[in-house]
Design a protein around this motif. Structure first.
Motif, mmCIF file in Angstrom:
data_model
loop_
_atom_site.group_PDB
_atom_site.id
_atom_site.type_symbol
_atom_site.label_atom_id
_atom_site.label_comp_id
_atom_site.label_asym_id
_atom_site.label_seq_id
_atom_site.Cartn_x
_atom_site.Cartn_y
_atom_site.Cartn_z
ATOM 1 N N VAL A 164 0.801 -1.233 0.000
ATOM 2 C CA VAL A 164 0.000 0.000 0.000
ATOM 3 C C VAL A 164 0.829 1.277 0.000
ATOM 4 C CG1 VAL A 164 -1.934 -1.165 1.169
ATOM 5 C CG2 VAL A 164 -0.235 0.070 2.555
ATOM 6 N N VAL A 165 2.147 1.141 0.193
ATOM 7 C CA VAL A 165 2.963 2.359 0.308
ATOM 8 C C VAL A 165 3.612 2.728 -1.027
ATOM 9 C CG1 VAL A 165 3.414 2.133 2.785
ATOM 10 C CG2 VAL A 165 4.967 1.024 1.146
ATOM 11 N N ALA A 166 4.331 3.860 -1.013
ATOM 12 C CA ALA A 166 5.032 4.332 -2.207
ATOM 13 C C ALA A 166 6.284 3.477 -2.441
ATOM 14 C CB ALA A 166 5.416 5.804 -2.011
ATOM 15 N N GLU A 167 6.880 3.646 -3.628
ATOM 16 C CA GLU A 167 8.091 2.861 -3.923
ATOM 17 C C GLU A 167 9.311 3.362 -3.152
ATOM 18 O OE1 GLU A 167 8.339 2.564 -8.228
ATOM 19 O OE2 GLU A 167 7.480 0.544 -8.076
ATOM 20 N N ASN A 168 9.345 4.672 -2.859
ATOM 21 C CA ASN A 168 10.517 5.215 -2.153
ATOM 22 C C ASN A 168 10.370 5.098 -0.643
ATOM 23 O OD1 ASN A 168 8.456 7.121 -2.126
ATOM 24 N ND2 ASN A 168 9.839 8.872 -2.118
ATOM 25 N N THR A 169 10.094 3.880 -0.199
ATOM 26 C CA THR A 169 9.937 3.568 1.225
ATOM 27 C C THR A 169 10.683 2.256 1.498
ATOM 28 O OG1 THR A 169 7.962 2.280 0.718
ATOM 29 C CG2 THR A 169 7.610 4.580 1.362
ATOM 30 N N PRO A 170 10.905 1.924 2.765
ATOM 31 C CA PRO A 170 11.567 0.642 3.067
ATOM 32 C C PRO A 170 10.830 -0.551 2.441
ATOM 33 C CG PRO A 170 11.413 1.994 5.056
ATOM 34 C CD PRO A 170 10.668 2.728 3.986
ATOM 35 N N LYS A 171 9.496 -0.564 2.556
ATOM 36 C CA LYS A 171 8.738 -1.698 2.013
ATOM 37 C C LYS A 171 8.763 -1.703 0.486
ATOM 38 C CE LYS A 171 4.255 -1.898 3.063
ATOM 39 N NZ LYS A 171 3.095 -2.165 3.952
ATOM 40 N N GLY A 172 8.618 -0.513 -0.111
ATOM 41 C CA GLY A 172 8.651 -0.415 -1.573
ATOM 42 C C GLY A 172 9.971 -0.927 -2.130
ATOM 43 N N GLN A 173 11.079 -0.544 -1.497
ATOM 44 C CA GLN A 173 12.411 -0.949 -1.966
ATOM 45 C C GLN A 173 12.677 -2.428 -1.688
ATOM 46 O OE1 GLN A 173 14.742 1.021 -3.773
ATOM 47 N NE2 GLN A 173 12.792 2.091 -4.011
ATOM 48 N N MET A 174 12.181 -2.907 -0.564
ATOM 49 C CA MET A 174 12.349 -4.328 -0.234
ATOM 50 C C MET A 174 11.677 -5.189 -1.297
ATOM 51 S SD MET A 174 10.537 -7.096 1.014
ATOM 52 C CE MET A 174 9.142 -6.472 1.927
ATOM 53 N N ALA A 175 10.452 -4.827 -1.669
ATOM 54 C CA ALA A 175 9.698 -5.621 -2.644
ATOM 55 C C ALA A 175 10.416 -5.641 -4.000
ATOM 56 C CB ALA A 175 8.281 -5.069 -2.792
ATOM 57 N N ASN A 229 9.817 -0.381 9.589
ATOM 58 C CA ASN A 229 9.647 0.962 9.041
ATOM 59 C C ASN A 229 10.217 1.917 10.079
ATOM 60 O OD1 ASN A 229 8.829 3.548 8.308
ATOM 61 N ND2 ASN A 229 7.153 2.756 7.071
ATOM 62 N N GLY A 230 9.512 2.087 11.211
ATOM 63 C CA GLY A 230 10.098 2.955 12.236
ATOM 64 C C GLY A 230 9.106 3.309 13.311
ATOM 65 N N LEU A 279 14.203 -13.399 0.084
ATOM 66 C CA LEU A 279 13.397 -12.500 0.903
ATOM 67 C C LEU A 279 14.224 -11.967 2.073
ATOM 68 C CD1 LEU A 279 10.560 -11.294 1.271
ATOM 69 C CD2 LEU A 279 10.118 -13.130 2.883
ATOM 70 N N GLU A 280 15.008 -12.845 2.688
ATOM 71 C CA GLU A 280 15.839 -12.398 3.810
ATOM 72 C C GLU A 280 16.814 -11.302 3.378
ATOM 73 O OE1 GLU A 280 17.168 -16.110 5.531
ATOM 74 O OE2 GLU A 280 15.147 -16.354 6.378
ATOM 75 N N GLU A 281 17.401 -11.482 2.206
ATOM 76 C CA GLU A 281 18.319 -10.444 1.702
ATOM 77 C C GLU A 281 17.586 -9.141 1.421
ATOM 78 O OE1 GLU A 281 21.186 -11.280 -1.497
ATOM 79 O OE2 GLU A 281 21.083 -13.359 -0.828
ATOM 80 N N ALA A 282 16.399 -9.268 0.825
ATOM 81 C CA ALA A 282 15.607 -8.070 0.512
ATOM 82 C C ALA A 282 15.212 -7.345 1.797
ATOM 83 C CB ALA A 282 14.370 -8.453 -0.288
ATOM 84 N N ILE A 283 14.894 -8.112 2.833
ATOM 85 C CA ILE A 283 14.524 -7.512 4.122
ATOM 86 C C ILE A 283 15.721 -6.779 4.742
ATOM 87 C CG2 ILE A 283 13.980 -8.113 6.532
ATOM 88 C CD1 ILE A 283 11.877 -10.069 5.464
ATOM 89 N N THR A 284 16.899 -7.375 4.623
ATOM 90 C CA THR A 284 18.103 -6.713 5.148
ATOM 91 C C THR A 284 18.288 -5.348 4.479
ATOM 92 O OG1 THR A 284 19.112 -8.845 5.547
ATOM 93 C CG2 THR A 284 20.607 -6.964 5.478
ATOM 94 N N LEU A 285 18.082 -5.307 3.167
ATOM 95 C CA LEU A 285 18.173 -4.026 2.462
ATOM 96 C C LEU A 285 17.077 -3.077 2.959
ATOM 97 C CD1 LEU A 285 19.373 -2.351 -0.054
ATOM 98 C CD2 LEU A 285 17.223 -3.022 -1.132
ATOM 99 N N GLY A 286 15.842 -3.576 3.038
ATOM 100 C CA GLY A 286 14.719 -2.749 3.504
ATOM 101 C C GLY A 286 14.987 -2.166 4.883
ATOM 102 N N ASN A 287 15.559 -2.972 5.762
ATOM 103 C CA ASN A 287 15.843 -2.496 7.120
ATOM 104 C C ASN A 287 16.908 -1.407 7.130
ATOM 105 O OD1 ASN A 287 13.955 -4.156 8.247
ATOM 106 N ND2 ASN A 287 15.409 -5.723 8.924
ATOM 107 N N SER A 288 17.895 -1.533 6.255
ATOM 108 C CA SER A 288 18.926 -0.491 6.242
ATOM 109 C C SER A 288 18.340 0.807 5.675
ATOM 110 C CB SER A 288 20.179 -0.940 5.493
ATOM 111 O OG SER A 288 19.924 -1.013 4.119
ATOM 112 N N ILE A 289 17.412 0.674 4.714
ATOM 113 C CA ILE A 289 16.743 1.874 4.185
ATOM 114 C C ILE A 289 15.865 2.501 5.276
ATOM 115 C CG2 ILE A 289 14.995 2.667 2.527
ATOM 116 C CD1 ILE A 289 16.217 0.592 0.561
ATOM 117 N N ALA A 290 15.204 1.652 6.058
ATOM 118 C CA ALA A 290 14.349 2.164 7.134
ATOM 119 C C ALA A 290 15.162 2.999 8.120
ATOM 120 C CB ALA A 290 13.664 1.006 7.856
ATOM 121 N N ALA A 291 16.336 2.474 8.483
ATOM 122 C CA ALA A 291 17.171 3.160 9.468
ATOM 123 C C ALA A 291 17.616 4.531 8.945
ATOM 124 C CB ALA A 291 18.385 2.300 9.801
#
Ligand code: LMR
Length: 328
Positions: free
Chosen positions: A33-44, A145-146, A259-271
């Motif tokens: 449901v979120v935009a692409e320039n977000t932790p979830k958008g980038q993870m996906a 996310n945060g 998925l685990e790798e994608a989540i690691t990236l998403g988490n670093s973007i979140a931070a």
């Protein structure tokens, strides 16, 4: 000659089937449901990239952001119908499937994201990934996310400032109770409607993370943001039992590790994004930051923390203790 041609065709089709040469790749859908320039958008998007790289020609992953395909009201139902194979709703949106995840909505439970992460990785946190198995929902991992902040048309400094005001909330009874506790009026609405509700002043405020307030432009239609860090907004990446079991074991392992790798990236973007998006919002001058003194913040804690007791039976005292232990 006809007979040998038929033989040839049969051999070719057996070969094609066993080597999968003429088969179309299987389409996998990931909806959020979120935009692409977000932790979830980038993870996906990272997940898509890794799957298509590691299983070329076998799978394509199509990502649908911004509630384009499914929104808050139907994405989990769609998952169970196998109309979509991966979704990552916020932990507040699983209430119809389990009451256990309500723990993440308790106000002022986690001191910071490091504590959230420690709890999620603990035995207790990992156990929660399986809390919806009986409903056919398989939890594959947490994504950050945060911390949430309050935004409103008027400055919210003390709990009394929220009194009588309408706040959009996610579909969570804990979050509803949190706003009830300060005399506010919680209104459950899907994420896709928030901007318009704020813009038309149908509601006075909302709570969200810096990256959602920024990427959905809430800051352009809210005059004040109170840096409250009063709760967490994180996700669980889930699939359906039907789809997960249908994957051959070797492919499932590739899906899992990708998925685990994608989540690691998403988490670093979140931070990183938390601070960056906050700064961009403040630089825009569209929203003013309200900073709470420790004494003011303590008033919010005192008003909202009694909510814990109301949900203790559903969540479990042991779970709450485990979460609190992650703070130290
Ligand atoms: C919200 O509804 O505010 C959030 O859950 C949106 C999201 O997925 O981050």
């Amino acid at each position: 000659p006809l007979k040998s041609m038929a033989k040839l065709a049969a051999v070719a089709s057996i070969l094609a089937a066993s080597f999968n040469v003429f088969a179309e790749p299987v389409e996998i859908k990931f909806s959020h449901v979120v935009a692409e320039n977000t932790p979830k958008g980038q993870m996906a998007l990272k997940f898509k990239e890794l799957i298509e790289q590691r299983l070329p020609g076998e799978y394509v992953v199509n990502v649908f952001p911004n509630s384009q395909l499914f929104g808050d009201n139907n994405e989990l139902a769609a998952l169970l119908l196998n109309d979509v194979q991966f979704v990552a709703p916020s932990l507040s949106k699983f209430e119809r499937y389990t009451k256990k995840l309500q723990i993440f909505d308790l106000p002022f439970l986690f001191e910071d994201m490091a504590a959230v992460d420690r709890f999620q990785q603990s035995d207790a946190g990992q156990k929660l990934l399986n809390s919806m198995n009986r409903k056919g929902v398989v939890g594959l991992g947490y994504l950050h996310n945060g911390m949430k902040q309050f935004s409103a048309n008027d400055p919210l400094e003390l709990p009394k400032d929220a009194n009588g005001k309408k706040f959009r909330i996610m579909a969570s009874d804990v979050i509803a109770a949190q706003f009830d506790a300060v005399g506010a009026i919680p209104v459950k609405k899907p994420f896709s409607e928030v901007f318009t509700l704020l813009q038309t002043r149908a509601i006075d405020g909302q709570e969200n993370t810096w990256s959602n307030i920024y990427s959905k432009k809430f800051y352009e239609v809210q005059s004040y943001i109170t840096e409250s860090n009063h709760g967490v907004l994180d996700y669980m990446v889930v699939t359906s039992n039907t789809f997960w079991k249908s994957l051959p074991a070797d492919k499932r392992a590739i899906f899992k590790s990708s998925l685990e790798e994608a989540i690691t990236l998403g988490n670093s973007i979140a931070a990183e994004k938390g601070n960056k998006d906050k700064q961009t919002i403040l630089d825009s001058g569209r929203s003013e930051l309200v900073t709470l003194t420790p004494a003011d913040r303590q008033q919010w804690v005192n008003a909202m923390k009694p909510v814990w007791a109301k949900f203790e039976d559903q969540i479990g005292k042991d779970m709450i203790n485990a979460a609190q232990a992650a703070n130290t």
